[in-house]
Design a protein around this motif. Sequence first.
Motif, PDB file in Angstrom:
ATOM      1  N   ASN A  41       0.848  -1.200   0.000  1.00 16.04           N
ATOM      2  CA  ASN A  41       0.000   0.000   0.000  1.00 16.04           C
ATOM      3  C   ASN A  41       0.876   1.240   0.000  1.00 16.04           C
ATOM      4  O   ASN A  41       1.865   1.301   0.733  1.00 16.04           O
ATOM      5  N   GLY A  42       0.508   2.194  -0.838  1.00 19.02           N
ATOM      6  CA  GLY A  42       1.234   3.459  -0.848  1.00 19.02           C
ATOM      7  C   GLY A  42       2.528   3.439  -1.642  1.00 19.02           C
ATOM      8  O   GLY A  42       3.283   4.412  -1.639  1.00 19.02           O
ATOM      9  N   ALA A  43       2.787   2.345  -2.370  1.00 22.42           N
ATOM     10  CA  ALA A  43       4.050   2.234  -3.116  1.00 22.42           C
ATOM     11  C   ALA A  43       4.093   3.167  -4.323  1.00 22.42           C
ATOM     12  O   ALA A  43       5.169   3.500  -4.819  1.00 22.42           O
ATOM     13  N   GLY A  44       2.924   3.558  -4.800  1.00 25.82           N
ATOM     14  CA  GLY A  44       2.881   4.446  -5.974  1.00 25.82           C
ATOM     15  C   GLY A  44       2.292   3.793  -7.209  1.00 25.82           C
ATOM     16  O   GLY A  44       2.365   4.352  -8.303  1.00 25.82           O
ATOM     17  N   LYS A  45       1.643   2.647  -7.034  1.00 25.45           N
ATOM     18  CA  LYS A  45       1.093   1.915  -8.186  1.00 25.45           C
ATOM     19  C   LYS A  45      -0.049   2.689  -8.859  1.00 25.45           C
ATOM     20  O   LYS A  45      -0.032   2.902 -10.059  1.00 25.45           O
ATOM     21  N   THR A  46      -1.026   3.092  -8.046  1.00 23.67           N
ATOM     22  CA  THR A  46      -2.192   3.777  -8.621  1.00 23.67           C
ATOM     23  C   THR A  46      -1.767   5.100  -9.263  1.00 23.67           C
ATOM     24  O   THR A  46      -2.229   5.448 -10.353  1.00 23.67           O
ATOM     25  N   THR A  47      -0.873   5.816  -8.613  1.00 24.66           N
ATOM     26  CA  THR A  47      -0.397   7.082  -9.182  1.00 24.66           C
ATOM     27  C   THR A  47       0.240   6.821 -10.547  1.00 24.66           C
ATOM     28  O   THR A  47      -0.050   7.518 -11.527  1.00 24.66           O
TER      29      THR A  47
HETATM   30  N1  LIG Z   1      -3.812  13.262  -3.926  1.00 23.13           N
HETATM   31  C1  LIG Z   1      -2.790  12.961  -3.124  1.00 23.13           C
HETATM   32  N2  LIG Z   1      -2.243  13.897  -2.321  1.00 23.13           N
HETATM   33  C2  LIG Z   1      -1.201  13.615  -1.515  1.00 23.13           C
HETATM   34  N3  LIG Z   1      -0.618  12.397  -1.443  1.00 23.13           N
HETATM   35  C3  LIG Z   1      -1.119  11.407  -2.206  1.00 23.13           C
HETATM   36  C4  LIG Z   1      -2.228  11.636  -3.093  1.00 23.13           C
HETATM   37  N4  LIG Z   1      -2.508  10.460  -3.721  1.00 23.13           N
HETATM   38  C5  LIG Z   1      -1.619   9.552  -3.267  1.00 23.13           C
HETATM   39  N5  LIG Z   1      -0.781  10.120  -2.361  1.00 23.13           N
HETATM   40  C6  LIG Z   1       0.343   9.475  -1.665  1.00 23.13           C
HETATM   41  O1  LIG Z   1       1.245   8.989  -2.654  1.00 23.13           O
HETATM   42  C7  LIG Z   1       1.778   7.725  -2.283  1.00 23.13           C
HETATM   43  C8  LIG Z   1       1.469   6.699  -3.356  1.00 23.13           C
HETATM   44  O2  LIG Z   1       0.067   6.450  -3.394  1.00 23.13           O
HETATM   45  P1  LIG Z   1      -0.622   5.440  -4.436  1.00 23.13           P
HETATM   46  O3  LIG Z   1      -2.100   5.498  -4.200  1.00 23.13           O
HETATM   47  O4  LIG Z   1      -0.126   5.732  -5.791  1.00 23.13           O
HETATM   48  O5  LIG Z   1      -0.026   4.054  -3.949  1.00 23.13           O
HETATM   49  P2  LIG Z   1      -0.521   2.572  -4.271  1.00 23.13           P
HETATM   50  O6  LIG Z   1       0.709   1.770  -4.446  1.00 23.13           O
HETATM   51  O7  LIG Z   1      -1.484   2.574  -5.392  1.00 23.13           O
HETATM   52  O8  LIG Z   1      -1.242   2.167  -2.937  1.00 23.13           O
HETATM   53  P3  LIG Z   1      -2.593   1.280  -2.732  1.00 23.13           P
HETATM   54  O9  LIG Z   1      -2.197  -0.114  -3.041  1.00 23.13           O
HETATM   55  O10 LIG Z   1      -2.901   1.500  -1.291  1.00 23.13           O
HETATM   56  O11 LIG Z   1      -3.629   1.850  -3.656  1.00 23.13           O
HETATM   57  C9  LIG Z   1       1.192   7.410  -0.932  1.00 23.13           C
HETATM   58  O12 LIG Z   1       2.107   7.836   0.053  1.00 23.13           O
HETATM   59  C10 LIG Z   1      -0.076   8.243  -0.882  1.00 23.13           C
HETATM   60  O13 LIG Z   1      -0.397   8.566   0.443  1.00 23.13           O
END
Ligand SMILES: Nc1ncnc2c1ncn2[C@@H]1O[C@H](COP(=O)(O)OP(=O)(O)OP(=O)(O)O)[C@@H](O)[C@H]1O
Length: 318
Positions: free
Chosen positions: A49-55
């Motif tokens: 979680n939070g690794a940056g995948k969705t971004t």
């Molecule tokens: N709109 C935003 N504003 C500030 N920080 C954000 C925003 N969106 C995501 N983040 C932060 O960026 C980092 C990456 O988030 P992201 O959602 O891309 O991770 P992820 O790997 O997809 O996690 P998950 O599996 O929980 O969806 C995290 O630390 C998150 O808290």
Amino acid sequence: MTENTKPLAVRCKGLIKVYTTRHHEMVVAVNRLDLEVHAGECFGLLGPNGAGKTTTVEILEGLLAPTAGEVELFGKTWEKDERFLRERLGISLQHTHLPERLTVRETVELFRSFFTQGRDVGEALDLVALKDKENARYETLSGGQKQRLAVACALVGNPALLFLDEPTTGLDPQSRRMLWEVVLAFKQQGGSVLLTTHYMDEAERLCDRVGVIDHGQMIALGTPKELIESLGGQQIVEFTVEGNDEEVNLDALSTLPSVHSARWHTGRISLTVGQLHEALPALLAHVDQGGRKLTGLSTHHATLEDVFVNLTGRQLRE
Ligand SMILES: Nc1ncnc2c1ncn2[C@@H]1O[C@H](COP(=O)(O)OP(=O)(O)OP(=O)(O)O)[C@@H](O)[C@H]1O
């Protein structure tokens, strides 16, 4: 075009995304990420979680602007070729909120109307086994059916590249397997897929290659088989012993026959092992000679989860 000259389905280089929070703090969500997905390939992005995948995925989908870096899909960019790209992408977001009062068929028809060319709506429903639900309102569907409907909406434009962000999170095993079949069939017809998942069995089953991402950076890349082989052994032995843990000598354990490495992991000692029939007798004798008693022992085939633990010392899902 030959395989080598076909444009990559996805190419991104030096991708960076920095968010600024409401409290004016900077969060580096993606940190100089390079990624390539070949045409016809299913690529999996794995990470905690939070690794940056969705971004990352949302930038590739053209939904979010990167802070820096290059993104190309089929050799085109979002800046110059948005219309071309929209026609060729199918997107299933992590959380999809579709209109509650529309029926299944109306929902897919709505998505079909966004594309100049696409599939027959009935065919898209058939693909995700929702034909018998076509007149049911969205609000009456189960979680698995809603997820399958989201995938039907992603498929109805007959995309060349499908983005699936955690497509089976929270689904029952039967719905998960059904979605896997949909993805495999899509790939078999030449489609490219980029998916994110928390499930290692899903990645191993569906993905030709996976990239492990942590703190916005790619920390491992390869086929599931290559990554698992990089552990140096195919088996993991985990055990606990009675008494003072501090005295357990990991170096001595890693010299036992067929043992490649030894580490502490969540209160247990974890060994990466080549041959169980060589390592286990040696381990039992070693524990015995040290005057200790085993209090637990289990073995499993090494998985991508073990690869992540080996790289970071952490669980993929904590
Ligand atoms: N709109 C935003 N504003 C500030 N920080 C954000 C925003 N969106 C995501 N983040 C932060 O960026 C980092 C990456 O988030 P992201 O959602 O891309 O991770 P992820 O790997 O997809 O996690 P998950 O599996 O929980 O969806 C995290 O630390 C998150 O808290």
